[in-house]
Design an enzyme around this catalytic site. Sequence first.
Site: not given
Ligand code: F7E
Length: 323
Positions: A12, A14, A79, A83, A124, A126, A148, A152, A178
């Site tokens: 991954g 990280d 890790l 994810s 995390t 989250e 998720y 966690k 990150h």
């Molecule tokens: O989403 C919004 C979505 O999937 C960030 C992982 O590393 O960080 C990560 O989780 C934001 C959310 O990351 C799209 O709704 C909009 O609000 O990049 P993400 P995440 O969910 O924050 C945490 C700390 C972890 O622990 C996790 O493992 O972006 N968003 N439009 C979108 N997100 C995605 N993926 N795709 C879109 O089209």
Amino acid sequence: MTKRALITGVNGMDGSHLADLLLEKDYAVFGMERRASAKNRRNTAHLEGKITFLSADLTDQNSLMRCLKEADPHEVYNLGAMSFVGESWNTPENTGDVNGLGCLRILEALREYNRPVKFYQASTSEMFGKMIENPASESTPFYPRSPYGVAKLYAHWITKNYRESHDMFNVCGILFNHESERRGIEFVTRKITDGVARIHLGLQDKIMLGNLEAKRDWGYAPDYVKAMWLTLQQDTPDDYVIATGETRSIREFLDAAFDCIDIEDWSEYVGQDPRFFRPAEVDVLRGDSSKAREVLGWKPETSFDDMVHRMVENDITLLRGNR
Ligand code: F7E
């Protein structure tokens, strides 16, 4: 004496950055990977011959014990995880098994192994989900918003519980978002930088996204793996929030990414698709990493703009190479 480290999820983002860091520090690095399907060593191709890959699975207790015996590590970094938050609604049981019980299985293997091994659990932001306090620190109550985050949180508490119950050197690093050039394409940051690079090269017209109002505290992954390592170099085990303290929306990420290709108004290049919205959203995340800054002497070194530039430039280079 050469220190030995075992990293689960080494392929991954990280895992690969941490392996780079530990090799710089002259560790013998053992990287655990799942080899059931095709190899996924995109992030670790440069590490072949430098680290030892071990085949095991967080859902297979005996394989974890075998891994421990083979690596005989001083430090274990967990890790490995499912994810992608968005996917956790589709596979909640598997997410719980890998992200929650997977951690318990390593702790059980360590208990059985019964040697002084330091253990790092990738907790995390989250887990803060609804953010009872803003910014969130180590004492902020948790309120996860996804399968998720819930899984966690189990891993976080069981790591603490084993520390208190069995006197183990267990640390939880509560890392806020990150990113880096090695981020998977399904995460919003890399999806945007890859899309911007494609638009720049005339390979794509539009990037389809979900909620553009969500805000995240984004740091640079190579800075964050340094914090992981530092947490295990302390005399006593504890938990630490790792964050920049700055928060930006997806819109602001788009501003910075399109700025790299000199586009100010990106509205015609970005669309929204209901498929990318989540059943429950984490609207905003911001962390208070004062404790890590004071106790570990850690601070983020790479600015948000530098990170976005690196990611866009890297995607342009990769795509040019592929053509
Ligand atoms: O989403 C919004 C979505 O999937 C960030 C992982 O590393 O960080 C990560 O989780 C934001 C959310 O990351 C799209 O709704 C909009 O609000 O990049 P993400 P995440 O969910 O924050 C945490 C700390 C972890 O622990 C996790 O493992 O972006 N968003 N439009 C979108 N997100 C995605 N993926 N795709 C879109 O089209």
